[in-house]
Motif scaffolding. Structure first.
Motif, PDB file in Angstrom:
ATOM      1  N   ILE A   3       0.838  -1.198   0.000  1.00 20.71           N
ATOM      2  CA  ILE A   3       0.000   0.000   0.000  1.00 20.71           C
ATOM      3  C   ILE A   3       0.874   1.250   0.000  1.00 20.71           C
ATOM      4  O   ILE A   3       1.858   1.337   0.744  1.00 20.71           O
ATOM      5  CB  ILE A   3      -0.931   0.015   1.227  1.00 20.71           C
ATOM      6  N   LEU A   4       0.504   2.223  -0.832  1.00 24.27           N
ATOM      7  CA  LEU A   4       1.111   3.552  -0.790  1.00 24.27           C
ATOM      8  C   LEU A   4       0.204   4.458   0.038  1.00 24.27           C
ATOM      9  O   LEU A   4      -0.971   4.629  -0.277  1.00 24.27           O
ATOM     10  CB  LEU A   4       1.264   4.121  -2.208  1.00 24.27           C
ATOM     11  N   LEU A   5       0.745   5.021   1.104  1.00 26.34           N
ATOM     12  CA  LEU A   5       0.011   5.940   1.972  1.00 26.34           C
ATOM     13  C   LEU A   5       0.642   7.321   1.873  1.00 26.34           C
ATOM     14  O   LEU A   5       1.844   7.475   2.104  1.00 26.34           O
ATOM     15  CB  LEU A   5       0.061   5.440   3.421  1.00 26.34           C
ATOM     16  N   VAL A   6      -0.142   8.320   1.489  1.00 24.15           N
ATOM     17  CA  VAL A   6       0.353   9.699   1.394  1.00 24.15           C
ATOM     18  C   VAL A   6      -0.445  10.552   2.366  1.00 24.15           C
ATOM     19  O   VAL A   6      -1.628  10.836   2.147  1.00 24.15           O
ATOM     20  CB  VAL A   6       0.232  10.249  -0.044  1.00 24.15           C
ATOM     21  N   GLU A   7       0.183  10.946   3.459  1.00 24.77           N
ATOM     22  CA  GLU A   7      -0.477  11.682   4.542  1.00 24.77           C
ATOM     23  C   GLU A   7       0.558  12.592   5.195  1.00 24.77           C
ATOM     24  O   GLU A   7       1.596  12.124   5.660  1.00 24.77           O
ATOM     25  CB  GLU A   7      -1.048  10.693   5.566  1.00 24.77           C
ATOM     26  N   ASP A   8       0.282  13.925   5.202  1.00 19.67           N
ATOM     27  CA  ASP A   8       1.265  14.870   5.715  1.00 19.67           C
ATOM     28  C   ASP A   8       1.186  15.086   7.222  1.00 19.67           C
ATOM     29  O   ASP A   8       2.138  15.583   7.821  1.00 19.67           O
ATOM     30  CB  ASP A   8       1.129  16.215   4.991  1.00 19.67           C
ATOM     31  N   GLU A   9       0.070  14.738   7.841  1.00 20.58           N
ATOM     32  CA  GLU A   9      -0.060  14.926   9.290  1.00 20.58           C
ATOM     33  C   GLU A   9       0.717  13.799   9.984  1.00 20.58           C
ATOM     34  O   GLU A   9       0.348  12.624   9.845  1.00 20.58           O
ATOM     35  CB  GLU A   9      -1.544  14.894   9.687  1.00 20.58           C
ATOM     36  N   PRO A  10       1.804  14.128  10.703  1.00 17.75           N
ATOM     37  CA  PRO A  10       2.704  13.083  11.213  1.00 17.75           C
ATOM     38  C   PRO A  10       2.027  12.011  12.065  1.00 17.75           C
ATOM     39  O   PRO A  10       2.239  10.823  11.845  1.00 17.75           O
ATOM     40  CB  PRO A  10       3.731  13.874  12.034  1.00 17.75           C
ATOM     41  N   LYS A  11       1.216  12.423  13.046  1.00 20.87           N
ATOM     42  CA  LYS A  11       0.603  11.440  13.931  1.00 20.87           C
ATOM     43  C   LYS A  11      -0.353  10.534  13.166  1.00 20.87           C
ATOM     44  O   LYS A  11      -0.380   9.317  13.370  1.00 20.87           O
ATOM     45  CB  LYS A  11      -0.138  12.143  15.076  1.00 20.87           C
ATOM     46  N   THR A  12      -1.157  11.127  12.270  1.00 22.96           N
ATOM     47  CA  THR A  12      -2.097  10.324  11.491  1.00 22.96           C
ATOM     48  C   THR A  12      -1.362   9.355  10.578  1.00 22.96           C
ATOM     49  O   THR A  12      -1.707   8.169  10.495  1.00 22.96           O
ATOM     50  CB  THR A  12      -3.006  11.236  10.642  1.00 22.96           C
ATOM     51  N   GLY A  13      -0.322   9.858   9.896  1.00 21.82           N
ATOM     52  CA  GLY A  13       0.435   9.000   9.001  1.00 21.82           C
ATOM     53  C   GLY A  13       1.080   7.836   9.729  1.00 21.82           C
ATOM     54  O   GLY A  13       0.997   6.679   9.285  1.00 21.82           O
ATOM     55  N   ASP A  14       1.720   8.111  10.867  1.00 22.85           N
ATOM     56  CA  ASP A  14       2.387   7.059  11.637  1.00 22.85           C
ATOM     57  C   ASP A  14       1.373   6.054  12.183  1.00 22.85           C
ATOM     58  O   ASP A  14       1.611   4.835  12.172  1.00 22.85           O
ATOM     59  CB  ASP A  14       3.177   7.657  12.792  1.00 22.85           C
ATOM     60  N   TYR A  15       0.227   6.555  12.662  1.00 18.14           N
ATOM     61  CA  TYR A  15      -0.819   5.691  13.210  1.00 18.14           C
ATOM     62  C   TYR A  15      -1.379   4.750  12.135  1.00 18.14           C
ATOM     63  O   TYR A  15      -1.528   3.540  12.358  1.00 18.14           O
ATOM     64  CB  TYR A  15      -1.936   6.552  13.794  1.00 18.14           C
ATOM     65  N   LEU A  16      -1.672   5.314  10.958  1.00 21.27           N
ATOM     66  CA  LEU A  16      -2.227   4.489   9.885  1.00 21.27           C
ATOM     67  C   LEU A  16      -1.199   3.480   9.377  1.00 21.27           C
ATOM     68  O   LEU A  16      -1.551   2.329   9.103  1.00 21.27           O
ATOM     69  CB  LEU A  16      -2.708   5.382   8.742  1.00 21.27           C
ATOM     70  N   LYS A  17       0.051   3.901   9.253  1.00 24.77           N
ATOM     71  CA  LYS A  17       1.083   2.971   8.790  1.00 24.77           C
ATOM     72  C   LYS A  17       1.236   1.820   9.769  1.00 24.77           C
ATOM     73  O   LYS A  17       1.320   0.647   9.366  1.00 24.77           O
ATOM     74  CB  LYS A  17       2.417   3.689   8.622  1.00 24.77           C
ATOM     75  N   GLN A  18       1.263   2.120  11.063  1.00 30.11           N
ATOM     76  CA  GLN A  18       1.412   1.072  12.061  1.00 30.11           C
ATOM     77  C   GLN A  18       0.216   0.118  12.033  1.00 30.11           C
ATOM     78  O   GLN A  18       0.387  -1.109  12.046  1.00 30.11           O
ATOM     79  CB  GLN A  18       1.551   1.679  13.459  1.00 30.11           C
ATOM     80  N   GLY A  19      -1.002   0.678  11.968  1.00 30.04           N
ATOM     81  CA  GLY A  19      -2.190  -0.162  11.963  1.00 30.04           C
ATOM     82  C   GLY A  19      -2.260  -1.063  10.737  1.00 30.04           C
ATOM     83  O   GLY A  19      -2.571  -2.260  10.845  1.00 30.04           O
ATOM     84  N   LEU A  20      -1.961  -0.515   9.578  1.00 25.35           N
ATOM     85  CA  LEU A  20      -1.993  -1.304   8.350  1.00 25.35           C
ATOM     86  C   LEU A  20      -0.886  -2.353   8.342  1.00 25.35           C
ATOM     87  O   LEU A  20      -1.088  -3.477   7.855  1.00 25.35           O
ATOM     88  CB  LEU A  20      -1.872  -0.391   7.134  1.00 25.35           C
ATOM     89  N   SER A  21       0.276  -2.000   8.878  1.00 31.14           N
ATOM     90  CA  SER A  21       1.374  -2.966   8.957  1.00 31.14           C
ATOM     91  C   SER A  21       1.009  -4.119   9.879  1.00 31.14           C
ATOM     92  O   SER A  21       1.276  -5.283   9.564  1.00 31.14           O
ATOM     93  CB  SER A  21       2.655  -2.280   9.442  1.00 31.14           C
ATOM     94  N   GLU A  22       0.381  -3.802  11.010  1.00 35.56           N
ATOM     95  CA  GLU A  22      -0.032  -4.841  11.941  1.00 35.56           C
ATOM     96  C   GLU A  22      -1.124  -5.729  11.347  1.00 35.56           C
ATOM     97  O   GLU A  22      -1.283  -6.886  11.746  1.00 35.56           O
ATOM     98  CB  GLU A  22      -0.511  -4.226  13.254  1.00 35.56           C
TER      99      GLU A  22
END
Length: 226
Positions: A3-22
């Protein structure tokens, strides 16, 4: 699935990346539209999740650039803008779905899985094979050594996951999220019981043994196991 995730808000981007990775996905995170466009045009992805309001290029420009490059990757827009004309604009540019912030992660995950199923249905194999084990995805049937094996819906989903990720050690938490669509760490005995029941049906009376326990890590399906 990547998945390519493009999100500039740091907390949102990190949260979504972690959740999708898990949840078992490989995630590349870009923080602005220009980086997202570069990744979208040069990488291979099963899905792109794009925020609309981005630095350098907004989500609409990013999507237009990806489509101009001939990339037909399914796209899910994330945005705080809930106007009908904004949603229509995104869909007309070639977006496949639209999720308005704020949203629950469970809803995002459901949308992601729906888009991925839709995008891969035509190229999915009709059956999966490991040694003399055969999984018929169309008829939802399982056999080993020519003998029909009856599985519950969850057992079938568990076996399908193990076959799709063949040779890869799957953590209990990943199995829980993929098969039961839930995250839990304390009640991992549920996974152990499910795997034990599946083994009793497809491994106990057959050789070679296919499902192996990797102590402290999880489970793996390998033809040369045991």
């Amino acid at each position: 699935m990547k998945i390519l995730l493009v999100e500039d808000e740091p907390k949102t981007g990190d949260y979504l990346k972690q959740g999708l990775s898990e949840a078992g996905f490989i995630v590349d995170l870009a923080r602005d539209g220009a980086d997202g466009l570069h990744l979208g045009q040069t990488g291979t992805y099963d899905l792109a999740i794009l925020d609309v309001m981005l630095p350098t290029l907004d989500g609409w420009q990013l999507l237009a650039g990806i489509r101009r490059a001939g990339c037909e990757t399914p796209v899910l827009f994330l945005t705080a803008r809930d106007r009908v004309e904004d949603r229509v604009k995104g869909l007309e540019l070639g977006a496949d779905d639209y999720l308005v912030k704020p949203f629950a992660f469970a809803e995002l995950l459901a949308r992601v899985r729906t888009l991925l199923r839709r995008g891969t249905r035509s190229k999915e194999p009709e059956r999966m094979v490991a040694a003399d084990l055969e999984l018929d995805l169309l008829r939802r049937r399982v056999s080993r050594g020519g003998r029909r094996i009856d599985l519950t819906a969850k057992e079938f989903a568990l076996l399908e996951l193990l076959l799709r990720r063949r040779g890869e050690v799957l953590a209990r938490s990943l199995i829980a999220s993929q098969v039961w669509d839930m995250n839990f760490d304390s009640d991992t005995n549920v996974i152990d019981v499910a795997v034990r029941r599946l083994r009793a049906k497809i491994d106990d009376d057959f050789e070679p043994k296919l499902i192996r326990t990797v102590r402290g890590m999880g489970y793996v399906l390998e033809v040369d196991a045991g």
